[in-house]
Design a protein around this motif. Structure first.
Motif, PDB file in Angstrom:
ATOM      1  N   ASP A  21       9.988  -1.086  49.465  1.00 31.76           N
ATOM      2  CA  ASP A  21      10.638  -1.107  50.785  1.00 31.76           C
ATOM      3  C   ASP A  21       9.898  -1.500  51.957  1.00 31.76           C
ATOM      4  OD1 ASP A  21      12.597   1.502  50.568  1.00 31.76           O
ATOM      5  OD2 ASP A  21      11.213   2.744  50.434  1.00 31.76           O
ATOM      6  N   PHE A  22       9.271  -1.863  51.879  1.00 31.98           N
ATOM      7  CA  PHE A  22       8.380  -2.530  52.806  1.00 31.98           C
ATOM      8  C   PHE A  22       8.452  -4.060  52.528  1.00 31.98           C
ATOM      9  CE2 PHE A  22       4.569  -5.337  54.661  1.00 31.98           C
ATOM     10  CZ  PHE A  22       5.147  -5.346  55.543  1.00 31.98           C
ATOM     11  N   GLY A  23       8.983  -4.177  51.478  1.00 35.04           N
ATOM     12  CA  GLY A  23       9.435  -5.733  51.203  1.00 35.04           C
ATOM     13  C   GLY A  23      10.896  -5.435  51.366  1.00 35.04           C
ATOM     14  N   SER A  24      11.449  -4.592  51.596  1.00 26.82           N
ATOM     15  CA  SER A  24      12.834  -4.802  51.625  1.00 26.82           C
ATOM     16  C   SER A  24      12.934  -5.082  53.356  1.00 26.82           C
ATOM     17  CB  SER A  24      13.464  -3.711  51.173  1.00 26.82           C
ATOM     18  OG  SER A  24      15.106  -3.175  52.204  1.00 26.82           O
ATOM     19  N   LYS A  25      12.665  -4.403  53.890  1.00 26.63           N
ATOM     20  CA  LYS A  25      12.105  -4.076  55.338  1.00 26.63           C
ATOM     21  C   LYS A  25      12.098  -5.727  56.396  1.00 26.63           C
ATOM     22  CE  LYS A  25      10.251  -1.125  58.057  1.00 26.63           C
ATOM     23  NZ  LYS A  25       8.529  -0.404  58.911  1.00 26.63           N
ATOM     24  N   MET A  26      10.856  -6.443  55.444  1.00 29.47           N
ATOM     25  CA  MET A  26      10.616  -7.422  55.395  1.00 29.47           C
ATOM     26  C   MET A  26      11.674  -8.281  55.860  1.00 29.47           C
ATOM     27  SD  MET A  26       7.454  -6.350  57.547  1.00 29.47           S
ATOM     28  CE  MET A  26       7.066  -8.183  57.899  1.00 29.47           C
ATOM     29  N   GLY A  27      11.641  -8.873  54.855  1.00 29.37           N
ATOM     30  CA  GLY A  27      13.501  -9.462  54.489  1.00 29.37           C
ATOM     31  C   GLY A  27      13.770  -9.729  55.982  1.00 29.37           C
ATOM     32  N   MET A  28      14.084  -7.722  55.531  1.00 26.70           N
ATOM     33  CA  MET A  28      15.220  -7.636  56.680  1.00 26.70           C
ATOM     34  C   MET A  28      14.868  -8.424  58.557  1.00 26.70           C
ATOM     35  SD  MET A  28      18.245  -6.792  57.226  1.00 26.70           S
ATOM     36  CE  MET A  28      19.403  -6.665  58.683  1.00 26.70           C
ATOM     37  N   PHE A  33      15.314 -12.490  62.636  1.00 26.90           N
ATOM     38  CA  PHE A  33      14.771 -13.807  63.922  1.00 26.90           C
ATOM     39  C   PHE A  33      15.472 -14.988  63.350  1.00 26.90           C
ATOM     40  CE2 PHE A  33      10.226 -11.774  62.701  1.00 26.90           C
ATOM     41  CZ  PHE A  33      10.700 -11.020  63.497  1.00 26.90           C
ATOM     42  N   THR A  34      16.036 -15.193  61.831  1.00 26.41           N
ATOM     43  CA  THR A  34      17.122 -16.090  62.043  1.00 26.41           C
ATOM     44  C   THR A  34      18.379 -16.414  63.218  1.00 26.41           C
ATOM     45  OG1 THR A  34      18.347 -15.514  60.006  1.00 26.41           O
ATOM     46  CG2 THR A  34      16.310 -16.912  59.871  1.00 26.41           C
ATOM     47  N   LEU A  37      16.916 -17.080  66.316  1.00 25.07           N
ATOM     48  CA  LEU A  37      17.063 -18.335  66.871  1.00 25.07           C
ATOM     49  C   LEU A  37      18.014 -18.701  66.815  1.00 25.07           C
ATOM     50  CD1 LEU A  37      13.721 -19.543  64.715  1.00 25.07           C
ATOM     51  CD2 LEU A  37      14.167 -18.810  66.506  1.00 25.07           C
ATOM     52  N   LEU A  38      19.225 -18.927  66.017  1.00 27.19           N
ATOM     53  CA  LEU A  38      20.234 -19.054  65.695  1.00 27.19           C
ATOM     54  C   LEU A  38      21.408 -18.477  67.386  1.00 27.19           C
ATOM     55  CD1 LEU A  38      23.372 -19.875  64.763  1.00 27.19           C
ATOM     56  CD2 LEU A  38      23.928 -17.558  63.850  1.00 27.19           C
ATOM     57  N   PHE A  39      20.903 -17.509  68.019  1.00 30.48           N
ATOM     58  CA  PHE A  39      21.220 -16.710  69.213  1.00 30.48           C
ATOM     59  C   PHE A  39      20.749 -17.937  70.071  1.00 30.48           C
ATOM     60  CE2 PHE A  39      24.717 -13.858  67.017  1.00 30.48           C
ATOM     61  CZ  PHE A  39      25.488 -14.107  67.836  1.00 30.48           C
ATOM     62  N   GLY A  40      19.375 -17.928  70.353  1.00 30.36           N
ATOM     63  CA  GLY A  40      18.835 -18.003  70.895  1.00 30.36           C
ATOM     64  C   GLY A  40      19.151 -19.682  71.353  1.00 30.36           C
TER      65      GLY A  40
ATOM     66  N   VAL B  80       4.928  -6.606  61.617  1.00 24.39           N
ATOM     67  CA  VAL B  80       6.196  -6.567  61.752  1.00 24.39           C
ATOM     68  C   VAL B  80       5.675  -6.803  63.377  1.00 24.39           C
ATOM     69  CG1 VAL B  80       8.326  -5.324  62.681  1.00 24.39           C
ATOM     70  CG2 VAL B  80       7.438  -4.963  60.333  1.00 24.39           C
ATOM     71  N   LYS B  81       4.636  -6.297  64.248  1.00 22.75           N
ATOM     72  CA  LYS B  81       4.990  -6.825  65.415  1.00 22.75           C
ATOM     73  C   LYS B  81       4.431  -7.908  65.888  1.00 22.75           C
ATOM     74  CE  LYS B  81       3.120  -1.889  66.360  1.00 22.75           C
ATOM     75  NZ  LYS B  81       2.805  -0.906  66.447  1.00 22.75           N
ATOM     76  N   ILE B  82       3.619  -8.781  64.500  1.00 26.96           N
ATOM     77  CA  ILE B  82       3.146  -9.610  65.670  1.00 26.96           C
ATOM     78  C   ILE B  82       4.172 -10.822  64.665  1.00 26.96           C
ATOM     79  CG2 ILE B  82       1.559 -11.572  63.815  1.00 26.96           C
ATOM     80  CD1 ILE B  82      -0.915  -9.169  63.561  1.00 26.96           C
ATOM     81  N   PHE B  83       5.461 -10.662  63.719  1.00 33.74           N
ATOM     82  CA  PHE B  83       6.016 -11.444  63.561  1.00 33.74           C
ATOM     83  C   PHE B  83       6.980 -11.468  65.228  1.00 33.74           C
ATOM     84  CE2 PHE B  83       7.224 -11.133  58.712  1.00 33.74           C
ATOM     85  CZ  PHE B  83       5.813 -12.164  58.461  1.00 33.74           C
ATOM     86  N   ILE B  84       7.062 -10.171  65.382  1.00 34.52           N
ATOM     87  CA  ILE B  84       8.474 -11.065  66.585  1.00 34.52           C
ATOM     88  C   ILE B  84       7.423 -11.355  67.656  1.00 34.52           C
ATOM     89  CG2 ILE B  84       9.247  -9.103  68.686  1.00 34.52           C
ATOM     90  CD1 ILE B  84       9.271  -6.788  66.375  1.00 34.52           C
ATOM     91  N   GLY B  85       6.423 -10.559  67.518  1.00 34.93           N
ATOM     92  CA  GLY B  85       5.166 -11.786  68.950  1.00 34.93           C
ATOM     93  C   GLY B  85       5.548 -13.044  68.565  1.00 34.93           C
TER      94      GLY B  85
END
Lengths: 212, 106
Positions: A21-28, A33-34, A37-40, B80-85
């Motif tokens: 689940d943690f990996g799944s969340k990090m993937g999301m 973030f992409t 950056l697209l909207f950014g 997650v917090k570091i990533f967002i930062g």
């Protein structure tokens, strides 16, 4: 030593039961973030042209209906709340309430799109579209404003549609008991996506509607 | 022993429920609606150059509410917090570099 190997072998054998689940969340989050950056990039484009044409942006923004924008903001914020509450409801084991809340989210998303349709429709009616009679009369800065308006709210609208598809998929999996009170990461991921789309609107609203 | 290991291994990966509660989220929603009302009301007042700063400040506060509570980041792993930062810093650097170009080009 041999004990270690045995453990490793057992872990490999049990890998089909393994859930990350943690990996799944990090993937999301990495995917989000992409999106940021697209909207950014578009927000930076907006900032640049607003810096170059500050007065034209104020003139052009007067065409937008603040009331419609506010209603759409309220609709999206409410839809975000219902997603969060639906996750809480499922975690508490209340599948029926969870599904009802998700239906409210879907209705909110559709209402948002209907409002957008009327907003864009009104502008087309006034001749504000590429090569439209009203747009041709406008200054360069106003044309830039409407170009950014259509691209950014349009891309955001597309994200609402994708979010609704994701939510529909999750609802189907809740119905089939694939997503349950103890296995809800995909549900959370759909929620994360929907909230990000909400955050983008939180910035689009003041930047396009509330300029004076 | 190995069964025990396996349990511990799984504990780190299966998502845990972070004390789910309806109340906090409803309060956050009321806060978000209030901030929306404030930002619309302020837009009616002529603040001049300050208007954009105030509007962006309110939007940022609203986003922080959404990120921390609706997206559960407040209760989330430090990674997650570091990533967002990092993501936000990259965005701000690109924004600043763009404005260096814009303001000094001519």
């Amino acid at each position: 030593m041999s004990n270690n190997i045995n453990t490793a072998v057992e872990e490999v054998q049990e890998i089909h039961m393994h859930r990350d689940d943690f990996g799944s969340k990090m993937g999301m989050w990495l995917f989000l973030f992409t999106e940021v950056l697209l909207f950014g990039g578009l927000f930076i484009l907006y900032a640049s042209y607003r810096y170059i044409y500050p007065d034209a942006f104020i003139v052009a923004a007067a065409e937008l209906d603040i009331f419609m924008g506010t209603i759409n903001t309220i609709i999206l914020l409410t839809s975000s709340l219902t997603v969060v509450l639906a996750i809480v409801a499922l975690q508490k084991g209340n599948k029926r309430l969870s599904m009802s809340l998700m239906w409210i989210t879907v209705i909110c998303g559709l209402l948002f799109l209907v409002n957008k349709y009327f907003e864009w429709g009104a502008k087309f009616h006034h001749g504000i579209y590429p090569k439209g009679p009203a747009l041709e009369q406008m200054s360069e800065g106003e044309i830039m404003y409407f170009g950014l308006y259509y691209v950014m709210t349009g891309l955001h609208g597309l994200h609402i549609i994708v979010g609704l598809i994701f939510i529909g998929f999750v609802m189907w999996q809740i119905k089939k008991d694939v997503i349950t009170a103890s296995n809800f990461q995909r549900f959370e991921n759909a929620g994360l996506y929907w909230h990000l789309v909400d955050i983008i609107w939180i910035f689009l609203f003041p930047l396009f509607y509330l300029i004076h | 022993m190995s069964a025990n290991n396996h349990d511990e291994h799984n504990d780190g990966h299966i998502a845990e429920v972070h004390h789910p509660s309806y109340g906090v989220n409803i309060l956050v929603w009321i806060g978000l609606l209030s901030l929306t009302a404030i930002t619309v009301a302020i837009a009616g007042i002529n603040l001049g150059a300050l208007a954009l700063t105030v509007a962006l400040l309110i939007a940022t506060v609203k986003s922080l509410f959404v990120v921390n509570f609706f997206m559960h980041v407040k209760f989330d792993n430090k990674v997650v917090k570091i990533f967002i930062g990092v993501c936000m810093i990259v965005f701000i650097i690109v924004l600043i570099l763009t404005f260096f170009d814009l303001t000094f080009r001519f």
